[in-house]
Write a protein that holds these residues in place. Structure first.
Motif, PDB file in Angstrom:
ATOM      1  N   GLN A   6       0.831  -1.210   0.000  1.00 31.96           N
ATOM      2  CA  GLN A   6       0.000   0.000   0.000  1.00 31.96           C
ATOM      3  C   GLN A   6       0.865   1.260   0.000  1.00 31.96           C
ATOM      4  O   GLN A   6       0.582   2.215  -0.721  1.00 31.96           O
ATOM      5  N   VAL A   7       1.911   1.254   0.811  1.00 31.03           N
ATOM      6  CA  VAL A   7       2.805   2.414   0.872  1.00 31.03           C
ATOM      7  C   VAL A   7       3.549   2.575  -0.455  1.00 31.03           C
ATOM      8  O   VAL A   7       3.711   3.691  -0.955  1.00 31.03           O
ATOM      9  N   THR A   8       3.986   1.467  -1.047  1.00 28.61           N
ATOM     10  CA  THR A   8       4.660   1.521  -2.351  1.00 28.61           C
ATOM     11  C   THR A   8       3.736   2.145  -3.391  1.00 28.61           C
ATOM     12  O   THR A   8       4.160   3.011  -4.165  1.00 28.61           O
ATOM     13  N   ASP A   9       2.462   1.727  -3.419  1.00 28.33           N
ATOM     14  CA  ASP A   9       1.486   2.305  -4.354  1.00 28.33           C
ATOM     15  C   ASP A   9       1.302   3.790  -4.108  1.00 28.33           C
ATOM     16  O   ASP A   9       1.233   4.585  -5.042  1.00 28.33           O
ATOM     17  N   HIS A  10       1.203   4.177  -2.823  1.00 28.89           N
ATOM     18  CA  HIS A  10       1.017   5.588  -2.475  1.00 28.89           C
ATOM     19  C   HIS A  10       2.201   6.421  -2.987  1.00 28.89           C
ATOM     20  O   HIS A  10       2.009   7.479  -3.590  1.00 28.89           O
ATOM     21  N   ILE A  11       3.428   5.939  -2.753  1.00 27.76           N
ATOM     22  CA  ILE A  11       4.616   6.667  -3.205  1.00 27.76           C
ATOM     23  C   ILE A  11       4.670   6.685  -4.731  1.00 27.76           C
ATOM     24  O   ILE A  11       5.018   7.702  -5.329  1.00 27.76           O
ATOM     25  N   ARG A  12       4.291   5.580  -5.368  1.00 27.07           N
ATOM     26  CA  ARG A  12       4.267   5.518  -6.834  1.00 27.07           C
ATOM     27  C   ARG A  12       3.345   6.612  -7.384  1.00 27.07           C
ATOM     28  O   ARG A  12       3.689   7.308  -8.340  1.00 27.07           O
ATOM     29  N   TYR A  36      12.211   1.215  -3.677  1.00 26.18           N
ATOM     30  CA  TYR A  36      13.229   1.801  -4.547  1.00 26.18           C
ATOM     31  C   TYR A  36      12.551   2.791  -5.487  1.00 26.18           C
ATOM     32  O   TYR A  36      11.649   2.424  -6.238  1.00 26.18           O
ATOM     33  N   ILE A  37      12.966   4.046  -5.406  1.00 24.71           N
ATOM     34  CA  ILE A  37      12.391   5.105  -6.242  1.00 24.71           C
ATOM     35  C   ILE A  37      13.427   5.488  -7.296  1.00 24.71           C
ATOM     36  O   ILE A  37      14.497   5.992  -6.962  1.00 24.71           O
ATOM     37  N   ASP A  38      13.104   5.208  -8.554  1.00 18.46           N
ATOM     38  CA  ASP A  38      14.009   5.554  -9.652  1.00 18.46           C
ATOM     39  C   ASP A  38      13.517   6.848 -10.280  1.00 18.46           C
ATOM     40  O   ASP A  38      12.668   6.849 -11.172  1.00 18.46           O
ATOM     41  N   GLY A  39      14.041   7.961  -9.763  1.00 19.30           N
ATOM     42  CA  GLY A  39      13.671   9.272 -10.290  1.00 19.30           C
ATOM     43  C   GLY A  39      14.527   9.676 -11.469  1.00 19.30           C
ATOM     44  O   GLY A  39      14.380  10.762 -12.003  1.00 19.30           O
ATOM     45  N   ALA A  40      15.439   8.790 -11.886  1.00 14.22           N
ATOM     46  CA  ALA A  40      16.328   9.083 -13.013  1.00 14.22           C
ATOM     47  C   ALA A  40      15.761   8.527 -14.316  1.00 14.22           C
ATOM     48  O   ALA A  40      16.114   8.989 -15.395  1.00 14.22           O
TER      49      ALA A  40
END
Length: 101
Positions: A6-12, A36-40
């Motif tokens: 749920q948190v992963t979806d929220h951050i996505r 893991y957040i790939d902002g690149a």
């Protein structure tokens, strides 16, 4: 209490296609998992992979939830050793708005 998925979806959703981060960040909750957040990449991606990142934020799952709900101040968490940051400290600070629940 939300789980990792749920948190992963929220951050996505918060990150969207272009977070403006331009780098990679890993939230490390130890045995409770990773985000893991790939902002690149374009578009940006958010997964539960354990890969090297420009900034790594380590903290317990409970402390992360308290932080995201506004019950724990990020600076206090860092000063008290509840949150450890490796790598790009400024990048970790820019991440804060994306973590609010």
């Amino acid at each position: 209490m939300p789980d990792l998925a749920q948190v992963t979806d929220h951050i996505r959703n918060a990150v969207g296609e272009n977070s403006g981060l331009g780098k990679t960040v890993k939230l490390d909750f130890g045995d409770d998992g990773k985000i893991y957040i790939d902002g690149a990449s374009s578009p940006n991606t958010v997964t539960n992979e354990d890969k090297p990142a420009d900034a790594v934020v380590q903290m317990s799952w409970d402390d992360f939830l308290a932080l995201s709900e506004g019950r724990l101040d990020p600076m206090m968490a860092f000063m008290q050793g509840k949150m450890k940051i490796q790598g790009d400290m400024m990048l970790a600070q820019r991440l804060a708005p994306l973590l609010k629940s």
